[in-house]
Structures are given as C-alpha cells and as structure tokens.
Enzyme design. Structure first.
Site, mmCIF file in Angstrom:
data_model
loop_
_atom_site.group_PDB
_atom_site.id
_atom_site.type_symbol
_atom_site.label_atom_id
_atom_site.label_comp_id
_atom_site.label_asym_id
_atom_site.label_seq_id
_atom_site.Cartn_x
_atom_site.Cartn_y
_atom_site.Cartn_z
ATOM 1 N N LYS A 131 -2.571 -19.112 -5.139
ATOM 2 C CA LYS A 131 -3.260 -19.177 -6.438
ATOM 3 C C LYS A 131 -2.551 -18.300 -7.453
ATOM 4 O O LYS A 131 -1.876 -17.316 -7.110
ATOM 5 C CB LYS A 131 -4.735 -18.796 -6.320
ATOM 6 C CG LYS A 131 -5.026 -17.340 -5.930
ATOM 7 C CD LYS A 131 -5.056 -16.371 -7.102
ATOM 8 C CE LYS A 131 -5.028 -14.918 -6.659
ATOM 9 N NZ LYS A 131 -4.444 -13.987 -7.586
ATOM 10 N N GLY A 150 -2.484 -13.922 1.803
ATOM 11 C CA GLY A 150 -3.331 -13.501 2.927
ATOM 12 C C GLY A 150 -4.681 -14.205 2.869
ATOM 13 O O GLY A 150 -5.230 -14.622 3.897
ATOM 14 N N ASP A 203 -10.647 -13.039 -2.979
ATOM 15 C CA ASP A 203 -10.000 -14.314 -3.318
ATOM 16 C C ASP A 203 -10.201 -15.388 -2.243
ATOM 17 O O ASP A 203 -9.777 -16.528 -2.429
ATOM 18 C CB ASP A 203 -8.479 -14.116 -3.468
ATOM 19 C CG ASP A 203 -8.121 -13.210 -4.634
ATOM 20 O OD1 ASP A 203 -8.935 -13.096 -5.568
ATOM 21 O OD2 ASP A 203 -7.023 -12.632 -4.595
HETATM 22 O O1 C5P Z 1 -11.229 -8.098 -2.082
HETATM 23 P P1 C5P Z 1 -9.834 -7.694 -1.765
HETATM 24 O O2 C5P Z 1 -9.675 -7.180 -0.354
HETATM 25 O O3 C5P Z 1 -8.815 -8.722 -2.111
HETATM 26 O O4 C5P Z 1 -9.545 -6.471 -2.708
HETATM 27 C C1 C5P Z 1 -8.440 -5.626 -2.532
HETATM 28 C C2 C5P Z 1 -8.599 -4.416 -3.432
HETATM 29 O O5 C5P Z 1 -8.482 -4.818 -4.804
HETATM 30 C C3 C5P Z 1 -9.956 -3.744 -3.340
HETATM 31 O O6 C5P Z 1 -9.975 -2.812 -2.303
HETATM 32 C C4 C5P Z 1 -10.056 -3.073 -4.705
HETATM 33 O O7 C5P Z 1 -9.263 -1.905 -4.742
HETATM 34 C C5 C5P Z 1 -9.370 -4.086 -5.618
HETATM 35 N N1 C5P Z 1 -10.325 -5.008 -6.255
HETATM 36 C C6 C5P Z 1 -11.183 -4.545 -7.225
HETATM 37 N N2 C5P Z 1 -12.058 -5.396 -7.827
HETATM 38 C C7 C5P Z 1 -12.088 -6.710 -7.498
HETATM 39 C C8 C5P Z 1 -11.208 -7.211 -6.515
HETATM 40 C C9 C5P Z 1 -10.332 -6.329 -5.907
HETATM 41 O O8 C5P Z 1 -11.167 -3.351 -7.559
HETATM 42 N N3 C5P Z 1 -12.948 -7.509 -8.117
#
Ligand code: C5P
Length: 296
Positions: free
Chosen positions: A11, A104, A138
């Site tokens: 994406k 991932g 995601d």
């Molecule tokens: O959800 P995901 O594991 O992809 O998120 C990775 C990191 O990205 C989170 O630990 C956070 O630091 C940041 N993040 C965030 N706000 C979001 C999505 C991700 O701060 N809405």
C-alpha cells in the site's frame, strides 16, 4: 494436499493526516490507503505447528521465527478460533521491508486469509478485521486492498471508489526506516504547535472518483514526510529527481523511505521508472498500477 495461496498488495498513502498522540501511544489518523500492484504471496498447508519459510529478494531482512508477522497472524487466528491447528506458511516477498509499503502487514493479512480457508473457518469479515487490527494498524486494510479511507489508528475503514487506472512509480531505498522513530520525530518537530484533528479533504476523494489527475497531484500529502526527510535527508534528492523527470507529484509513502510518484499514464510511469533508477537517487524504481486487489 490442500494448499491455499493469498496474493496481497503493498500500500501507499495518498493522504496521511496525523493527529495528536492518544493515551494508548498511537496517533489518531485520517488516511487514504491505496493498494498498488507489487505483491507478496503467502501460501499455507497443514502442519503440526505454525512455521514460516521466506523466499525472494528480502529473505535476509525478514525474520523466519515467531516474530514474523505472518506467524503471529496465523497463531492469533488459531487462538481466536480456539483451534490447535498449525500451518507451514511460505512467504514469497517482493515488497521491501520497513519501506513504508506495509509489506509485513501484507504478510499478516495473507496468512489470515490463507489459514482462514485452510482451517475451514470462514470467519466473518468483521472478526477477521478485528484479529488483523490486533496485529498492526495497516493489517485490516491489507485484507481488503483497493482504496479506502482509514481512521482511528488506521484500522477503521471505508472503501472509496476510484475511476480508471492510476499509474505510480515506487522508488525504494536501501535500508528501512523505523515507523515508531518517524512518528517520534514528527512529535518532536511539532512539539511547539497545536496539532489539529486529522482529516481527509473531500476534494481528494472527488479527484479519485472523477480520475482528475491534476487535482489529485496537488492534493497528495503526507504529514510524516517532514519527519522521514529529517531522518533520511537524501530522500529530498529522490523527490527532486522524480519532479525533474516529469512526475505529476511525488511524496514519501507512509513512514518511508520509499518515495512514490504519480504519472499521467503507463508509458510515462515506465519511462519515469527508468529515469529514476538511472538517477542514482534510489536503490530501485518500479512502475505499478493502483487500486490493486487481494487475491486468494
Ligand atoms: O500498528 P503498527 O504496529 O503498524 O504501528 C507501528 C508503530 O507506529 C507504533 O508502535 C507507533 O509508534 C506508530 N503508530 C502511531 N500511530 C498510528 C499507527 C502507528 O503512532 N496510528
């Protein structure tokens, strides 16, 4: 022996509006997810335990133990379904790792779709999406592909229509960027500003629905770009090279370091990919089309 195969696209974010940090540490987002035709393929066959075998150009950078997101996804699905089933997952990766392309997440979504079929669960979409949200912000989008507005931390989705075919060039970099680092840098950069609630402009959705490329080009935006450029200043050269070689617009994808460029048509995208690869400002450049579908 039954084998289920899922093909899940990468994406990009056509708009990524990042709001304030929430009490759970995540940021409130308003984003437009757009799947593009660069795929990881995830296959599953019955086995005693959940394990993974990774192939493709990014094998060295992808964990093959229980930290692999496809393994975590399959285990999480088995737990949710109260099953003791296992699966041998084979992940063929074409989506670069830590690139801002949700590679991932694509593997996690592929494992969920493949294991749901393999184990005969037929879990309703809403339940599968809730398992996906537990794995990463995601992952729910990676289950559906196409194009969708994402809110919350990105997991609440509303599919949006896109007319015609959109052509893009992905310019990938050697070496990834850590998503938490990029968010943290953004927080530092705007520590003296009041951060407004995130939003997606209606004009952007209208431009997608009417295939108005010129309108779309000026509306593409990523709040994380400033932070990604601060952490990886050479991306400015990549963005400049894309502009010089005729891209309608360019921006950093998600938390980077991949840069994505909008092209007028397939021929322009092909030529732009060649020029960008020759510019020496990125590791690879590949032309893709948008609104890609998930396949099982
Ligand atoms: O959800 P995901 O594991 O992809 O998120 C990775 C990191 O990205 C989170 O630990 C956070 O630091 C940041 N993040 C965030 N706000 C979001 C999505 C991700 O701060 N809405």
């Amino acid at each position: 022996m039954l084998q289920v195969i899922a093909r899940v696209p990468a994406k990009i974010n056509l708009m990524l509006s990042v709001g304030p940090v929430r009490s759970d540490g995540f940021h409130e987002l308003a984003t437009v997810f757009h799947a593009v035709s660069l795929y990881d393929e995830i296959s599953a066959v019955h086995a005693d335990a959940v394990t993974v075998h990774v192939t493709g150009p990014y094998t060295d950078q992808t964990p093959a133990d229980e930290s692999n997101l496809a393994v975590r996804a399959a285990r999480s699905l088995a737990r949710r379904a109260r099953l003791r089933s296992g699966a041998l997952l084979r992940v063929h990766k074409e989506i670069p790792v830590a690139a801002g392309l949700a590679g991932g997440s694509a593997d996690a979504a592929g494992a969920l779709l493949a294991c749901d079929r393999l184990w005969g669960l037929r879990m309703p979409e809403s339940r599968l999406s809730s398992v996906a949200a537990g794995l990463g912000s995601d992952v729910p989008f990676a289950l559906i592909g196409g194009t969708a507005v994402g809110t919350g931390r990105g997991e609440r989705l509303r599919p949006v229509p896109v007319r015609g075919e959109l052509h893009w060039v992905l310019a990938t970099a050697d070496g990834g960027l850590s998503t938490p680092d990029v968010y943290r840098r953004l927080d530092d950069l705007r520590s003296d500003r009041k951060v407004p609630a995130p939003s997606v402009p209606g004009e952007l959705l209208a431009a997608l629905e009417s295939a108005d490329l010129d309108a779309l080009a000026v509306l593409l935006h990523n709040d994380l770009q400033e932070a990604a450029l601060a952490l990886r200043p050479t991306l400015k050269d990549t963005l400049r090279a894309g502009e010089e070689h005729g891209a309608l617009a360019g921006l950093v994808s998600g938390s980077g370091p991949t840069c994505v460029f909008l092209a007028r048509d397939g021929a322009s995208a092909g030529a732009l990919a060649v020029d960008l690869a020759a510019s020496g400002t990125c590791a690879r450049a590949v032309a893709v089309t948008g609104h890609a579908a998930v396949g099982t």
